[in-house]
Every structure is written in structure tokens, then in C-alpha cells.
Design a protein around this motif. Structure first.
Motif, PDB file in Angstrom:
ATOM      1  N   ASP A 301      52.070-101.795 -31.885  1.00 54.68           N
ATOM      2  CA  ASP A 301      52.083-101.819 -30.043  1.00 54.68           C
ATOM      3  C   ASP A 301      53.545-102.260 -29.967  1.00 54.68           C
ATOM      4  N   ASN A 302      54.226-101.512 -28.915  1.00 59.99           N
ATOM      5  CA  ASN A 302      55.531-101.933 -28.337  1.00 59.99           C
ATOM      6  C   ASN A 302      55.416-103.520 -27.961  1.00 59.99           C
ATOM      7  N   SER A 304      57.362-106.050 -25.925  1.00 63.51           N
ATOM      8  CA  SER A 304      57.548-105.878 -24.593  1.00 63.51           C
ATOM      9  C   SER A 304      58.086-107.238 -23.980  1.00 63.51           C
ATOM     10  N   ASN A 306      59.531-109.115 -20.191  1.00 59.48           N
ATOM     11  CA  ASN A 306      59.718-109.214 -19.049  1.00 59.48           C
ATOM     12  C   ASN A 306      61.182-109.884 -18.568  1.00 59.48           C
ATOM     13  N   THR A 393      60.636-104.483 -17.505  1.00 59.80           N
ATOM     14  CA  THR A 393      59.831-104.606 -18.697  1.00 59.80           C
ATOM     15  C   THR A 393      60.825-103.861 -19.774  1.00 59.80           C
ATOM     16  N   TYR A 395      60.735-102.363 -23.476  1.00 61.14           N
ATOM     17  CA  TYR A 395      59.890-102.080 -24.516  1.00 61.14           C
ATOM     18  C   TYR A 395      60.957-101.711 -25.714  1.00 61.14           C
ATOM     19  N   SER A 397      60.402 -98.984 -28.598  1.00 64.96           N
ATOM     20  CA  SER A 397      59.646 -97.872 -28.667  1.00 64.96           C
ATOM     21  C   SER A 397      59.832 -97.270 -29.870  1.00 64.96           C
ATOM     22  N   TRP A 421      54.039-107.559 -33.097  1.00 61.17           N
ATOM     23  CA  TRP A 421      55.028-107.599 -32.690  1.00 61.17           C
ATOM     24  C   TRP A 421      56.169-108.382 -33.256  1.00 61.17           C
ATOM     25  N   SER A 473      51.836-104.690 -25.130  1.00 64.84           N
ATOM     26  CA  SER A 473      52.067-103.453 -24.291  1.00 64.84           C
ATOM     27  C   SER A 473      50.661-102.567 -23.827  1.00 64.84           C
ATOM     28  N   HIS A 475      49.473-100.471 -26.067  1.00 63.45           N
ATOM     29  CA  HIS A 475      49.621 -99.329 -26.582  1.00 63.45           C
ATOM     30  C   HIS A 475      49.225 -99.362 -28.053  1.00 63.45           C
ATOM     31  N   ASN A 517      55.392 -94.490 -22.873  1.00 64.46           N
ATOM     32  CA  ASN A 517      53.780 -94.871 -22.977  1.00 64.46           C
ATOM     33  C   ASN A 517      53.252 -93.909 -23.548  1.00 64.46           C
TER      34      ASN A 517
END
Ligand code: 6FA
Ligand code: ABL
Length: 540
Positions: A301-302, A304, A306, A393, A395, A397, A421, A473, A475, A517
Motif C-alpha cells: 500500500d502506498n 502517504s 499529509n 498528501t 505518496y 508510488s 509502510w 492510502s 491502495h 491511485n
């Protein structure tokens, strides 16, 4: 009545697969555990200001941020600890609808795809023809609430970023920025529900059945005969296949993994948890028939993070707090109801950017940024004007190396077992470098202030103390990774190893995260998977 194909789950993966198989004259039953979503599908959940229209919460792009603040959030899967959509359309009915056509690199062997998958263009083109992206979703073709775009462009241009129409140049992902692009249609949520599902529903050989939860596939060794559901109107809740029939799991990265565990497919520790459950345990095949595959491993999952800013030109749109109830400013509500135009015709993102980043291990990783009015949380010792706040945000990727593991607990709820992560040190240092670069440009933009983190918190300290659950994220990919026997869960045709007729087509088979995304990639992948499945001779 038995069917050729049972497809489990109506997310972006399941709907597109169902449409293509039914188009090829196969009889197809699409089972979805949730209820309707958009007005077109019979959904009825409305913001008070929309009563009298057929527009539901899921139709109106500008209601997207209220998905996270509405106390009546029935659309999330309550038995999965991370966000997952459990309604018609799956994640595609509740997501931000950011939509990126895949790049060649997203389907490359270097991204973990088998050689046979690298020619994605015909499938991506088919997707684009059915579901064209738009970066101006309001029906009047105008763009609204663009202050964040203008401010962030001022931040990026001095750093060498170029402005492009992102989906016109999918392979161009270094130092580019552009308007956020979506799969909204005519100012409303579009996606596969408004397109592919509608053509499928018009066919006599296709049936959609909502509110039907698939517990497990029923099998005799490697041969799947049907699925077991919670439906008490059919004997044993059993839905059968025709001879030569196939089951396709499209229940998402968590949902499909759980169905496999409950079918005796996966690591032994997970199946043992199923065996301990009073309902699911007795439905397992005998342990001699368990199939040991790395279901739940290889998940990514990315990560991320903020960053929150203010700028005097920005309108935070009251941080989207009022859009569901009492409603957006009356003029915006009236404009949207009259013509699906204006601020409510778009989800919150306004600008996206990408940049290639070198790393200490020599592997290039890409940074993606999404900028939007408002902020999910602010921690600062500045006094700040909340009406002027906005978020970038960041990310990490393509290229990330970190992987985690997902699975189930004793209650059979889906959850991350090992967080994916920033496990890899170069992932972490690269994301930190990207954040520092963004923060470093702020002083060049007159009036722009970074409020989270503030001037008492370094970027390193900010990342080190970041709550991992908010690095999520949404994802999630990889729990049923595609690849070689002995390493992967599904083969090049998306068939589960050591089964004759069980397939997986959803985000869970994706080996590595794409540039953007992911649901655009998932949809192109489903186009290609349907073609491969149809071409595969029936051997059972
Ligand atoms: N992806 C993007 O590309 N752009 C975005 O803006 C974006 N935003 C979000 C977002 O804001 C949120 C909150 C979430 C959760 C995801 C976002 N994503 C975004 C990711 C994107 O939505 C997912 O990658 C995409 O939906 C994955 O598609 P899949 O087809 O793999 O899976 P889904 O989870 O969408 O659908 C699974 C379906 O199966 C659901 O309808 C579910 O109810 C159903 N199901 C699950 N278990 C079942 C069972 N046992 N029986 C029957 N049905 C089942
Ligand atoms: C995505 O791809 C992500 O999965 C979402 O997390 C993201 O939305 C959307 N696209 C839009 O960029 C964010 C919201 O903007 C936040 O307000 C919210 O806190 C967050 O999702 C929750 O994960």
C-alpha cells in the motif's frame, strides 16, 4: 440454476469481468454482499438537501470527503479493519475517483507482471473507450475552487515541474503536474457501475444479486462446484456451477483473501483460525485437501504523509464539514441540483504531481502528490486561519520495496498482520527527501505557510512519529499475487494454483503498485484478465 461463471464481488474488478464474460455469451451470476449505491442502482441514501432528486450520497462527487465524517457509515465493510467499500461498486462507489490510465511501466515485468501481461495497451484502450477520464467533471466544462491548483503550481514550477494533461501522457511521470482526473460522468459518479454494469444488466445471461455474502467456495479437492453463501432462500445457501463452470473471486484484497482462507486455501496459520470458528470451521474441506499458498503475503500500500498549509487565496470550503448536512452554500447546492455543475461536481483533489526520486539503494521510486482544499487533521502551534487551509498528501508510488502481510483474526475479521509502510529504509529516506523538497519550496511562494508540521517539528521527526494507520492510502494490493508457481497465488491466467477452476480478478493479484491511485490499473487488468480467462480451454 447453475451458471458458467459465478463472480464474487462487484468492485471495479468484478463488474468489468462480469460484463466481458456475459458479452461472450457465458451465463454469469454476480454476487455482491452489499446493497445498492447510486440512484441508478436503486440506492436511496441521500443528503437532506438532495431529497426530491434521485441523487444519493454515492452519486455526488462533492460529497466524497463526507464518507469519512458521516456517523451512518454503513458502506464500509464492518469486518475489515481498514477502509473497504461493501456496497454495489465496492471501493469504486465510495472512493475519490482519481483515475489514471496505466503507464507501460505499470504492467512491465520489472513491476512483477508476467511477460504475457505487458502488452496492456489494447485493454487500456478498451477501458478508455468505455470510461474516458475527465479533469473537468462539472457539466459546464468549467473548473471550480481552483485556488489550491494555482498555489501548488507556484510551488512546483520553480522546482522544474511541467504542466500536462496527465492522462494524455501516462508514461510521463517525472516532474509533471496537472488537474486531477476522475471517472465521473456528467457531473456524477460514473465508473464501472454506470457503464460496464449497465451493459451487463441488459443481457439475459447476466444476473446481479445484492446482499449475498459468499463465505467460501465449495470444492472437491481442486474442483470447485459452487459457492456457499448466507442466502437462506436456497438450499444450504449453495449456488452451483455448470459442468465446466468457474468461480472468479473479485472481493478485494481483504475479501478475496478471506474467502480463500475459508475455503482451505492459504497459509496453515490462517486456515487454523478458520477451523476454530464454530460456523466456518465445519465448512472447511478435510486438511488433506488444504492448499498451501502465500495468500496475504506480498501486500503493498502506498505510504502517504499529509502536509498541511495555508494561503490567503485558498478557500478550504469549510473543510467539507457541511457538504452532507446541512449542505453546501445554497447557491452551490442549487447549481448542482439544476445541472450537476459547480463545486459539488468534483471530489476534493485539485492537482496531482509526480516526480522520479533517486535512492541510496540505486532503485528509482516515484513521489506522487495530491493537493486538496481542507485537511484531515492539524497539529500546530501556529495560529492559523482554517478557512485558508489545504493539504498536500505525498505518496511514495512505483518502486517501493516495503511489503506487509494481511490476514484474519479469530473473529475472521480482515486486518493487516504486518504493516507494509516504510519497512524498507530506502523507501523511508526517499519519502522523507520528497517531503523536504516540498517543504523547502514553500518560502518561495508569497503567503504560503506550512502549518503541519510546524517550525518546531522537523520532517524527520514528523515522519518518525506519524501514526502508521494514517499512513494507509487504501491502495492495498498483492494478497493474491500473480506470478510463478511456488511463489505466487494465481498463475498467468489468474487461476489459483492447484485448483482447476478458481480465479481471482481484483486488486489482490496486482504484484506492485502503479504510478497512480490504482483503480484505473485494476480496471485495465480486469479487461485483460477476462480475455485470458475466456481464451483458456475448459479442462475440468
Ligand atoms: N483508487 C483510485 O484509483 N482512486 C481513488 O481516488 C481512490 N480512493 C480511494 C478511497 O478514497 C477509499 C476510501 C478507498 C477505500 C479506496 C480508494 N481507492 C482509490 C482504491 C480503489 O477504490 C480500490 O483499489 C478498488 O476499489 C479495488 O477494486 P477491487 O475490485 O479489487 O475491490 P473492491 O474492494 O472495490 O470491491 C470488492 C467488492 O466485493 C465489494 O463490493 C465488496 O462488497 C464485495 N465483497 C467482498 N467480500 C464479499 C463476499 N464475501 N461476498 C460477496 N461480496 C463480497
Ligand atoms: C485515494 O486514492 C485515497 O485512497 C484516499 O485516501 C484519498 O482520500 C482519495 N484518493 C482522494 O485523494 C483521502 C481524503 O481526502 C481524506 O480526507 C481522508 O482522510 C483519507 O482519504 C482517508 O484515507
Amino acid at each position: 440454476t447453475p451458471v458458467d461463471y459465478i463472480i464474487v464481488g462487484s468492485g471495479p474488478g468484478g463488474i468489468i469481468t462480469a460484463d466481458r464474460l456475459s458479452q461472450a455469451n457465458k451465463s454469469v451470476l454476480l454476487l455482491e454482499r452489499g446493497g445498492p449505491s447510486t440512484g441508478q442502482t436503486g440506492g436511496t441514501y441521500q443528503a437532506p438537501w438532495l431529497v426530491g432528486t434521485n441523487l444519493t450520497k454515492f452519486d455526488v462527487p462533492g460529497l466524497f470527503e463526507s464518507m469519512f465524517t458521516d456517523p451512518n457509515d454503513f458502506w464500509w465493510c464492518k469486518d475489515i479493519t481498514v477502509f473497504a467499500g461493501c456496497l454495489l461498486g465496492g471501493g469504486g462507489s465510495v472512493n475519490g475517483a482519481l483515475y489514471w490510465l496505466p503507464a507501460d511501466q505499470d504492467f512491465a515485468t520489472t513491476a512483477g507482471w508476467p511477460q504475457e501481461w505487458t502488452n496492456h495497451q489494447p485493454y487500456t484502450n478498451a477501458l478508455k473507450a468505455r470510461l474516458p477520464p475527465t479533469d473537468a467533471p462539472s457539466t459546464d466544462g468549467k473548473r471550480y475552487l481552483e485556488q489550491v491548483f494555482d498555489v501548488v503550481a507556484q510551488l512546483l514550477i520553480p522546482q522544474g515541474f511541467r504542466n500536462v494533461t496527465i492522462n494524455n501522457v501516462p508514461d510521463d511521470k517525472d516532474h509533471i503536474y496537472g488537474y486531477s482526473a476522475y471517472d465521473f460522468i456528467k457531473g456524477k459518479r460514473g465508473g464501472p457501475v454506470a457503464t460496464y454494469l449497465q451493459t451487463a444488466l441488459a443481457r439475459k445471461n447476466f444476473k446481479l444479486q445484492l446482499n449475498t455474502n459468499v463465505w467460501n467456495v465449495v470444492r472437491n479437492g481442486s474442483q470447485i462446484t459452487g459457492v456457499k453463501t448466507n442466502d437462506t432462500t436456497v438450499k444450504d445457501g449453495f449456488y452451483p456451477l455448470n459442468p465446466g463452470g468457474r468461480v472468479i473471486l473479485s472481493a478485494g484484497t481483504y475479501g478475496s483473501a478471506r474467502i480463500l482462507f475459508r475455503s482451505g486455501i492459504g497459509p496453515t496459520d490462517m486456515i487454523n483460525l478458520v477451523q476454530g470458528d464454530p460456523v466456518a470451521g465445519p465448512l472447511l474441506p478435510p486438511s488433506s485437501q488444504w492448499i498451501n499458498l502465500p495468500v496475504g503475503y506480498n501486500v503493498s500500500d502506498n505510504p502517504s504523509i499529509n502536509l498541511v498549509f495555508t494561503h490567503p487565496s485558498v478557500n478550504s470550503y469549510d473543510n467539507w464539514a457541511d457538504v452532507f448536512t446541512p449542505g453546501p452554500p445554497p447557491a452551490d447546492a442549487a447549481q448542482y441540483i439544476a445541472s450537476q455543475s459547480g463545486i459539488m461536481a468534483q471530489a476534493s483533489p485539485r492537482l496531482n504531481f509526480w516526480q522520479a526520486m533517486g535512492a541510496t539503494d540505486g532503485v528509482t521510486r516515484w513521489l506522487q502528490g495530491t493537493a486538496r482544499p481542507g485537511a484531515a487533521s492539524v497539529t500546530t502551534n501556529y495560529t492559523y486561519n482554517a478557512t485558508q487551509m489545504f493539504t498536500i498528501t505525498a505518496y511514495l508510488s512505483s518502486g517501493i520495496k516495503s511489503r506487509g502481510r494481511i490476514g484474519i483474526n479469530a473473529a475472521l475479521n480482515g486486518l493487516p498482520l504486518v504493516n507494509p509502510w516504510l519497512v524498507d529504509p530506502a523507501d523511508k529516506s526517499t519519502l522523507i527527501a520528497g517531503l523536504k523538497q516540498i517543504a523547502g519550496g514553500v518560502s518561495l511562494v508569497p503567503g504560503m505557510t506550512m502549518i503541519t508540521p510546524d517550525n518546531t517539528t522537523t520532517i524527520d521527526a514528523y515522519v518518525n512519529s506519524y501514526d502508521p494507520s494514517t499512513m494507509d492510502s487504501n491502495h492495498w494490493v498483492g494478497s493474491n499475487i500473480i506470478g510463478p508457481a511456488g511463489q505466487a497465488v494465481v498463475d498467468v491466467n489468474t487461476k489459483v494454483y492447484n485448483t482447476n477452476n478458481l480465479f481471482v480478478v481484483d486488486a489482490s493479484i496486482v504484484p506492485t503498485l502503479p504510478f497512480g491511485n490504482p483503480h484505473g490499473l485494476v480496471m485495465s487488468m480486469a479487461e485483460q484478465a477476462a480475455a485470458k480467462i475466456l481464451a483458456l480451454p475448459v479442462t475440468n
